[in-house]
Design a protein around this motif. Structure first.
Motif, PDB file in Angstrom:
ATOM      1  N   UNK A 221       0.830  -1.206   0.000  1.00 43.97           N
ATOM      2  CA  UNK A 221       0.000   0.000   0.000  1.00 43.97           C
ATOM      3  C   UNK A 221       0.871   1.265   0.000  1.00 43.97           C
ATOM      4  N   UNK A 222       2.000   1.215   0.694  1.00 44.24           N
ATOM      5  CA  UNK A 222       2.915   2.358   0.682  1.00 44.24           C
ATOM      6  C   UNK A 222       3.350   2.662  -0.753  1.00 44.24           C
ATOM      7  N   UNK A 223       3.696   1.617  -1.516  1.00 41.10           N
ATOM      8  CA  UNK A 223       4.136   1.801  -2.903  1.00 41.10           C
ATOM      9  C   UNK A 223       2.985   2.288  -3.782  1.00 41.10           C
ATOM     10  N   UNK A 224       1.798   1.733  -3.580  1.00 42.09           N
ATOM     11  CA  UNK A 224       0.645   2.169  -4.377  1.00 42.09           C
ATOM     12  C   UNK A 224       0.384   3.658  -4.161  1.00 42.09           C
ATOM     13  N   UNK A 225       0.461   4.096  -2.903  1.00 44.43           N
ATOM     14  CA  UNK A 225       0.205   5.509  -2.603  1.00 44.43           C
ATOM     15  C   UNK A 225       1.281   6.384  -3.246  1.00 44.43           C
ATOM     16  N   UNK A 226       2.520   5.921  -3.215  1.00 46.52           N
ATOM     17  CA  UNK A 226       3.613   6.689  -3.824  1.00 46.52           C
ATOM     18  C   UNK A 226       3.405   6.783  -5.336  1.00 46.52           C
ATOM     19  N   UNK A 227       3.066   5.635  -5.956  1.00 39.86           N
ATOM     20  CA  UNK A 227       2.884   5.601  -7.412  1.00 39.86           C
ATOM     21  C   UNK A 227       1.860   6.608  -7.899  1.00 39.86           C
ATOM     22  N   UNK A 228       0.747   6.705  -7.143  1.00 38.94           N
ATOM     23  CA  UNK A 228      -0.274   7.635  -7.634  1.00 38.94           C
ATOM     24  C   UNK A 228      -0.145   8.998  -6.957  1.00 38.94           C
ATOM     25  N   UNK A 229       0.988   9.241  -6.348  1.00 42.79           N
ATOM     26  CA  UNK A 229       1.255  10.512  -5.654  1.00 42.79           C
ATOM     27  C   UNK A 229       0.068  10.911  -4.777  1.00 42.79           C
ATOM     28  N   UNK A 230      -0.405   9.890  -4.050  1.00 45.56           N
ATOM     29  CA  UNK A 230      -1.601  10.090  -3.235  1.00 45.56           C
ATOM     30  C   UNK A 230      -1.385  11.136  -2.138  1.00 45.56           C
ATOM     31  N   UNK A 233      -1.114  14.648  -4.351  1.00 46.18           N
ATOM     32  CA  UNK A 233      -2.156  14.936  -5.336  1.00 46.18           C
ATOM     33  C   UNK A 233      -3.502  14.373  -4.900  1.00 46.18           C
ATOM     34  N   UNK A 234      -3.463  13.236  -4.232  1.00 52.29           N
ATOM     35  CA  UNK A 234      -4.704  12.677  -3.715  1.00 52.29           C
ATOM     36  C   UNK A 234      -5.482  11.830  -4.705  1.00 52.29           C
ATOM     37  N   UNK A 235      -4.811  11.312  -5.739  1.00 55.50           N
ATOM     38  CA  UNK A 235      -5.492  10.411  -6.683  1.00 55.50           C
ATOM     39  C   UNK A 235      -6.132   9.261  -5.895  1.00 55.50           C
ATOM     40  N   UNK A 236      -7.443   9.062  -6.078  1.00 60.72           N
ATOM     41  CA  UNK A 236      -8.129   8.058  -5.255  1.00 60.72           C
ATOM     42  C   UNK A 236      -7.536   6.654  -5.431  1.00 60.72           C
ATOM     43  N   UNK A 237      -7.599   5.895  -4.371  1.00 60.80           N
ATOM     44  CA  UNK A 237      -7.112   4.523  -4.398  1.00 60.80           C
ATOM     45  C   UNK A 237      -8.272   3.623  -4.795  1.00 60.80           C
ATOM     46  N   UNK A 238      -8.040   2.767  -5.781  1.00 60.14           N
ATOM     47  CA  UNK A 238      -9.157   1.984  -6.309  1.00 60.14           C
ATOM     48  C   UNK A 238      -9.491   0.804  -5.404  1.00 60.14           C
ATOM     49  N   UNK A 239     -10.695   0.319  -5.568  1.00 64.78           N
ATOM     50  CA  UNK A 239     -11.211  -0.813  -4.789  1.00 64.78           C
ATOM     51  C   UNK A 239     -10.316  -2.055  -4.921  1.00 64.78           C
ATOM     52  N   UNK A 240      -9.878  -2.432  -6.143  1.00 66.23           N
ATOM     53  CA  UNK A 240      -8.996  -3.605  -6.252  1.00 66.23           C
ATOM     54  C   UNK A 240      -7.704  -3.456  -5.443  1.00 66.23           C
ATOM     55  N   UNK A 241      -7.171  -2.258  -5.360  1.00 62.63           N
ATOM     56  CA  UNK A 241      -5.953  -2.044  -4.567  1.00 62.63           C
ATOM     57  C   UNK A 241      -6.245  -2.320  -3.097  1.00 62.63           C
ATOM     58  N   UNK A 242      -7.381  -1.793  -2.630  1.00 64.30           N
ATOM     59  CA  UNK A 242      -7.735  -2.003  -1.218  1.00 64.30           C
ATOM     60  C   UNK A 242      -7.990  -3.482  -0.943  1.00 64.30           C
ATOM     61  N   UNK A 243      -8.596  -4.164  -1.934  1.00 63.53           N
ATOM     62  CA  UNK A 243      -8.843  -5.602  -1.746  1.00 63.53           C
ATOM     63  C   UNK A 243      -7.530  -6.375  -1.690  1.00 63.53           C
ATOM     64  N   UNK A 244      -6.620  -5.988  -2.546  1.00 62.29           N
ATOM     65  CA  UNK A 244      -5.304  -6.651  -2.543  1.00 62.29           C
ATOM     66  C   UNK A 244      -4.599  -6.417  -1.199  1.00 62.29           C
ATOM     67  N   UNK A 245      -4.709  -5.191  -0.701  1.00 56.69           N
ATOM     68  CA  UNK A 245      -4.145  -4.869   0.619  1.00 56.69           C
ATOM     69  C   UNK A 245      -4.751  -5.796   1.684  1.00 56.69           C
TER      70      UNK A 245
END
Ligand code: FAD
Ligand code: FES
Ligand code: FES
Lengths: 293, 156
Positions: A221-230, A233-245
């Protein structure tokens, strides 16, 4: 059986070194159950009830020192803002009567895999201050738990306090039990977002021989947040990412079947708790960010 | 220790016995009840230095030099406390086993929060089990005690 009543930490440590048969007692909410049911008869009780060194809490810069003898009730009342996950966990312990007596020191002393204080201590990178006549040392929470009801505490040591940073970002604690009050966790989970390091930390309880951090899930999840510059920028995290987490958190567990639940159920419940607490925390951070801006 | 305002000295206490045992068997105060001895039922609830605790989980020696207040210590002579009266008036007592613990817990709640909502009452009493009443009348009793404390007589 003797009842030993030291009046300060130094005296208590001296007794601890001299009387290996003496069992410490503070809140008594674990230990008295053992005694009432005759599950063991120690040579002596070492009452920690009069050690001022274990009382209260204080703050030094960004670090909070919680006395090992501070009852849960005071953590709930006084530390909800500074230590949200620990305060949320404290609120779920037992009943008001239990929270008036039970302590984090006792939770650590018992080192039950189901202890509710453990996941919050793990995600806060807490360290546990212990002392003996040999001196004091700090044990990182991640090294404290060593097996079912086994910890890194040496036979002559006492737990004095826990040190943990005041929360810099959202924290959550969630627990699955059969009803709202008075339940030992079927499984539990704590999650923390750390804006300073842009990392996610997550730990589970009651679903492995010890409470533990979920390294793989944290990295993901740390990497996913970095990738989308969450963070910026705050690009929303998608449902599949949360499910994978959630799936990665469940994979970090090593649960057993017992009277409280099956291993399978625990894994499934942990995945749900992980997804839910992540969703809440991400939302809280973004909303907090907006109000500040 | 001080029990209900009176200094008490109890002898021959075994180090591993509970405050509950001392109160019931040595101090002649059978109000606090003994059921589970594991903190689950709340029938042994007493004040220890002003906070409600399960007396079965306090080692007797830990109460030395402390203030203990039991259900017997809530009334003023023969006059029952408003919470005790409300339990009777609301029919919240059946077998009565759970009652002393519930009264101490409710007494503490109203001292901290004179007008609790239902969720707060349930939370405050969550450590007290009752096998008889189904809790509705107990909630009534706490609401009634709150109203009477506030000086408003509730006509029912
Ligand atoms: C009805 C009931 C409900 C409960 N519900 C929960 C719950 O929901 N979640 C949960 O996590 N726990 C729960 N517990 C367990 C218990 O309340 C907690 O583990 C609590 O944190 C124990 O703290 P204590 O101070 O009462 O410990 P004690 O009983 O005094 O001690 C526990 C153990 O730790 C050791 N110890 C205590 N203090 C120290 C110290 N400073 N240094 C070294 N060793 C020490 C003792 O020797 C003993 O082995 C419940 C217990 C009861 C009776
Ligand atoms: S007898 Fe103490 S809680 Fe049940
Ligand atoms: S009245 Fe019987 S247990 Fe409550």
């Amino acid at each position: 059986m003797d009842f030993l009543r030291p009046r300060g930490l130094a005296e208590a440590l001296a007794i601890r070194a001299r009387r290996p048969d003496a069992v410490p007692i503070r809140g008594g909410t674990d230990l008295m159950v053992e005694l009432n049911f005759d599950r063991g008869r120690p040579g002596a009780l070492l009452d920690l009830g009069r050690l001022d060194e274990l009382d209260g809490w204080d703050r030094d810069g960004d670090t909070i020192r919680v006395g090992a003898g501070l009852p849960y009730q005071r953590i709930v009342a006084e530390l909800a803002t500074a230590l949200p996950a620990l305060a949320m966990a404290s609120r779920t312990v037992g009943s008001p009567q239990i929270r008036n007596r039970g302590t984090v020191g006792g939770n650590l002393g018992s080192a039950s895999p189901a202890g509710d204080a453990h996941p919050p201590l793990l995600v806060s990178d807490a360290s546990i201050e212990v002392a003996s006549v040999r001196g004091a040392r700090r044990i990182p929470a991640t090294e404290f738990y060593q097996g079912v009801k086994r910890s890194a505490l040496a036979a002559d040591e006492l737990i004095v306090a826990v040190h943990l940073p005041a929360a810099a970002g959202p924290q959550q604690f969630a627990k699955v039990g059969t009803r709202n009050a008075m339940v030992i966790a079927v499984c539990s989970l704590a999650l923390a977002l750390d804006p300073a390091t842009e990392r996610v930390r997550v730990a589970l309880g009651s679903a492995a021989p010890t409470p533990r951090r979920c390294a793989e899930a944290e990295r993901f999840l740390t990497a996913e947040l970095a990738d989308r510059r969450w963070w910026t920028v705050g690009t929303p995290v998608s449902e599949p990412v949360l499910r994978r987490f959630g799936a990665l958190v469940a994979a970090a567990a090593a649960p057993i079947d017992d009277v409280r639940g099956t291993a399978d159920y625990r894994r499934r419940a942990l995945a749900v708790l992980a997804r839910r607490t992540a969703t809440w925390s991400l939302r809280e951070y973004r909303q907090g960010g907006r109000t500040c801006a | 220790m001080t029990v209900n305002g009176t200094e008490r000295v109890v002898d021959d206490v075994w180090a591993g016995e509970s405050l509950l045992y001392v109160l019931r068997e040595r101090a002649g105060l059978p109000g606090s009840k003994n059921a589970c001895e594991q903190g689950e039922c709340g029938s042994c609830t007493v004040y220890l230095d002003g906070a409600p605790v399960c007396a079965c989980l306090v080692a007797a020696g830990q109460a030395a030099g402390r203030q203990v207040r039991t259900v017997e210590g809530l009334c003023d002579g023969d006059a029952l406390d408003v919470v005790q009266q409300a339990f009777l008036a609301a029919g919240a007592v059946q077998c009565g086993f759970c009652t002393p613990g519930l009264i101490v817990a409710a007494h503490d709640l109203l001292a901290r929060n004179p007008a609790p909502d239902d969720a707060t009452i349930r939370e405050a009493l969550s450590g007290n089990l009752c096998r008889c009443t189904g809790y509705e009348k107990i909630l009534d009793a706490v609401r009634l005690a709150a109203a009477r404390r506030a000086g408003r007589e509730v006509a029912r």
